[in-house]
Design an enzyme around this catalytic site. Structure first.
Site, mmCIF file in Angstrom:
data_model
loop_
_atom_site.group_PDB
_atom_site.id
_atom_site.type_symbol
_atom_site.label_atom_id
_atom_site.label_comp_id
_atom_site.label_asym_id
_atom_site.label_seq_id
_atom_site.Cartn_x
_atom_site.Cartn_y
_atom_site.Cartn_z
ATOM 1 N N GLU A 407 6.801 1.438 -3.791
ATOM 2 C CA GLU A 407 6.210 0.716 -4.729
ATOM 3 C C GLU A 407 6.808 0.694 -5.979
ATOM 4 O O GLU A 407 6.674 -0.467 -6.641
ATOM 5 C CB GLU A 407 4.731 1.595 -4.990
ATOM 6 C CG GLU A 407 3.830 1.367 -3.835
ATOM 7 C CD GLU A 407 4.044 2.429 -2.633
ATOM 8 O OE1 GLU A 407 3.468 2.274 -1.584
ATOM 9 O OE2 GLU A 407 4.918 3.132 -2.606
ATOM 10 N N ASP A 432 -4.713 3.190 -4.137
ATOM 11 C CA ASP A 432 -4.517 4.546 -4.298
ATOM 12 C C ASP A 432 -2.611 4.479 -4.571
ATOM 13 O O ASP A 432 -2.147 5.388 -5.145
ATOM 14 C CB ASP A 432 -4.835 5.567 -3.227
ATOM 15 C CG ASP A 432 -6.101 5.122 -2.666
ATOM 16 O OD1 ASP A 432 -7.017 6.075 -2.901
ATOM 17 O OD2 ASP A 432 -6.483 4.041 -2.317
ATOM 18 N N HIS A 474 -7.082 6.579 0.362
ATOM 19 C CA HIS A 474 -7.396 5.217 0.556
ATOM 20 C C HIS A 474 -8.639 4.633 0.179
ATOM 21 O O HIS A 474 -9.131 3.608 0.521
ATOM 22 C CB HIS A 474 -7.323 5.161 2.109
ATOM 23 C CG HIS A 474 -6.002 5.476 2.728
ATOM 24 N ND1 HIS A 474 -5.621 6.869 2.994
ATOM 25 C CD2 HIS A 474 -4.764 4.617 3.099
ATOM 26 C CE1 HIS A 474 -4.415 7.019 3.594
ATOM 27 N NE2 HIS A 474 -3.903 5.609 3.520
#
Length: 668
Positions: A407, A432, A474
């Site tokens: 990410e 998340d 999640h």
């Protein structure tokens, strides 16, 4: 080798076919930053400069890299790369003003040293977190590759920075996508005071290139001709055959990490050894020996450079201190965005929330041919929620890009794309997971416009929320992490119509936007939605119900919990405000309603402390206190992580207690 005091030349220079003029220019390009640094050290002792990070002894690397690149090719330097800035011929008074925090600098006094960029000179400066710089270079290089413009970019870090995870992510992405980046590691012996044997456990950092499937080279960073000749050949090759190259420059930091640190932790014999390898003195002796320079010519160069330094210092010192102006500061947090309404057509179809987002994203891809989608599994698979299903067939894999699981590097790459003229939408597989990319969101995307007038044209899609039994990793509703950060816009729609129009506007907006999409609403909420492209302005709440008993302020799934309660409790006449956008926040709509009803309850899915409800409550107290007939009530989830099993999740969420708290407020 003998000491330099004997005029012995340490390096066996190989000039090959390099012209005399180029040799002289390389020397002058190293001499100027050296003389500037020597002047800065004097000014530092005089208290006229606040801090200095010295690159003395490393000039050959910056000069060599910058010289072989075209002026319109981006360079991403660090704080020891003064020679990058001077070789790009930035007027010295502007650099001096930058270091003095003056207006003629590049950050309006908001940042110091080389923590800035300039599109005028195609230089993108660092942030102190070091690692994301490599990811930004990936994005710049991706834009170059998409344009097929045969351009290369170069990015710097030190050997200490290579220990950061962002570096590994970015190198892997560059290799997978075959991006034309020169990754330049200046291995200068110490990360502040930590020696290399405590930073990594291999002989050479360049050896890591093999693990990334990447070409790599070890270069003597103090030999200007080796740097120049190797880089020139590599860059010419990379323009024909785009690919990343990892370069380890062996060099040494002759002064402290910054001047206050000193060099007591460095053995004297090591300093003496590297002093003999001084890139400037050695090259000067070589040019004298080759009769390309004379002592008189050297003195002429030094006299001219000294005069240039003194003249530009006078300009910078004479410049007035920046006057603090609150309006200017606040206005520079975001790039100005003039919203242009595209009205919705009368042609509608019933869409689920997920379908509206998908259609809105597709229409934005059609509207903006410079829009890139990036994320895990977003290409052929269509994303884990299938929002981008069919997009590869429509727009191709160049624009709809599967990413490695990294990410941070991808958010940084989105920043690089923006710098180089592209828009991007990054899909977090789950909201998340943004924690793995938190640094570039908070420190690059959010701060760049305020720091040096560079926008981040990035939308990050954030599938979020509980109610689907997905557990602690999640199911978070983590919007408050970002509403707290100046420079970010935060959107959180509850309906398909709003999601489609707001997403279009978020992509139009040149500023970074966190776009929250509640997973439990994806396939449970349907609405008639215009089929054509349309926009909805950010910062405008929707008044869904009108009444005089109480004001309900909420967003996301909370809107539907409130509607369900009001549909069942028909005696309650409430103003129901769906915020839709959390930053900017429509405070006017909130205040107007509260002043009418005298009672307010704020409902959020996030846990209570430090969330949106807390700040809205404070704003109401400060601005509407005299209109209140009862205490402000906040309703939120439990102060625990989000559990998995249904009974525990139902207990965690505020849906069931909202009705009870609403009635209690009305009875006050």
């Amino acid at each position: 080798m003998k000491s330099q005091t004997t005029n012995t030349i340490y390096f066996d220079y190989n000039r090959a076919k390099i012209e005399d003029e180029t040799l002289i220019n390389l020397y002058k390009s190293m001499l100027k930053p050296r003389m500037i640094e020597e002047k800065m050290l004097i000014l530092l002792r005089q208290g006229k400069v606040s801090k200095w990070f010295s690159g003395i002894g490393q000039e050959a690397i910056s000069v060599g890299v910058t010289t072989v690149l075209d002026k319109d090719e981006y360079i991403l330097p660090m704080h020891r790369n003064l020679a990058v800035f001077t070789t790009r011929e930035i007027p010295l008074y502007r650099l001096f003003s930058q270091w003095q925090g003056k207006a003629n600098g590049f950050t309006k006094g908001r940042d110091r040293s080389f923590h800035f960029g300039t599109q005028e000179f195609n230089i993108i400066g660092m942030i102190s977190h070091l690692g994301p710089q490599f990811g930004v270079a990936d994005g710049i290089a991706l834009a170059n590759k998409l344009r097929d413009n045969k351009k290369v970019c170069a990015v710097f870090t030190g050997e200490g920075g290579t220990s950061e995870g962002d570096i590994h992510e970015a190198l892997n992405v560059a290799s997978v996508w075959q991006l034309p980046v020169l990754f330049c590691i200046e291995n200068n012996g110490y990360g502040l005071s930590t020696p290399t044997n405590e930073q990594y456990n291999c002989e050479n950092l360049a050896e890591r290139g093999k693990g990334y499937g990447m070409e790599s080279h070890i270069i003597d960073g103090n030999n200007i001709l080796e740097v120049y000749s190797t880089l020139k050949k590599l860059v010419e090759s990379m323009r024909i055959d785009p690919r990343p190259v990892l370069l380890e420059f062996k060099t040494f930091r002759m002064r402290g990490h910054e001047e206050a640190s000193g060099t007591k932790y460095v053995p004297d014999e090591l300093l003496n050894e590297w002093a003999e390898k001084d890139p400037l003195i050695n090259f000067e002796q070589y040019l004298l020996a080759e009769d390309l320079l004379s002592e008189e010519k050297i003195e002429d160069f030094k006299t001219a450079i000294k005069a240039e330094i003194d003249e530009n210092l006078d300009i910078a010192f004479a410049e007035a201190e920046i006057t603090a102006d609150e309006t200017i500061e606040l206005n520079d947090v975001f790039q100005n965005f003039v919203y242009q309404e595209v009205k919705a057509s009368n042609n509608t179809e019933e869409l689920r929330l997920i379908d509206a987002i998908s259609l809105g994203l597709r229409q934005s891809m059609e509207r903006h041919d410079n829009l890139i989608i990036m994320g895990q599994d977003v290409a052929e698979y269509g994303g884990v929620f299938k929002i981008t299903e069919g997009f590869v067939e429509a727009f191709g894999k160049e624009r709809v890009r599967n990413t490695p699981i990294c990410e941070s590097a991808i958010v940084s790459a989105a920043m690089g794309l923006s710098i180089n003229g592209f828009k991007s939408v990054v899909e977090m597989q789950f909201a998340d997971f943004v924690t793995s990319g938190f640094n570039p969101v908070i420190n690059h995307l959010a701060k760049s416009h305020y720091r040096w007038n560079e926008n981040a044209d990035v939308v990050i899609r954030m599938p979020c929320g509980a109610g689907v039994g997905a557990g602690p990793f999640h199911s978070q509703t983590n919007e408050a992490w970002f509403t707290h950060t100046p420079g970010l816009k935060v959107v959180y729609p509850a309906f398909p119509y709003d999601a489609k129009g707001l997403l279009a506007t978020a992509i139009e907006d040149p500023n970074p936007v966190l776009f929250f999409e509640h997973k439990a609403l994806y396939r449970s909420i349907r609405q008639e939605v215009p089929t054509d492209y349309f926009t909805i302005p950010l910062g405008k709440a929707a008044l869904l119900r009108e009444g005089t008993d109480v004001t309900i302020v909420t967003y996301g799934a909370g809107v539907h919990w409130a509607l369900e309660t009001l549909n069942e409790e028909t005696g309650i006449k409430a103003d129901l405000i769906d915020l839709r956008t959390l930053m900017p926040l429509d405070t006017e709509a909130i205040y107007e309603s509260v002043k009418k009803t005298g009672r307010v309850i704020i409902l959020q899915e996030d846990s209570l402390f430090g969330g949106m409800a807390s700040d809205i409550s404070a704003l109401i107290s400060e601005n509407c206190f005299e209109f209140l007939d009862a205490p402000i009530k906040r309703v939120a989830s439990m102060e625990t992580p989000i559990p998995f099993t249904k009974n525990l999740e139902d207990q965690y969420l505020p849906k069931n207690k909202f009705r009870k708290e609403l009635k209690k407020l009305l009875d006050y």
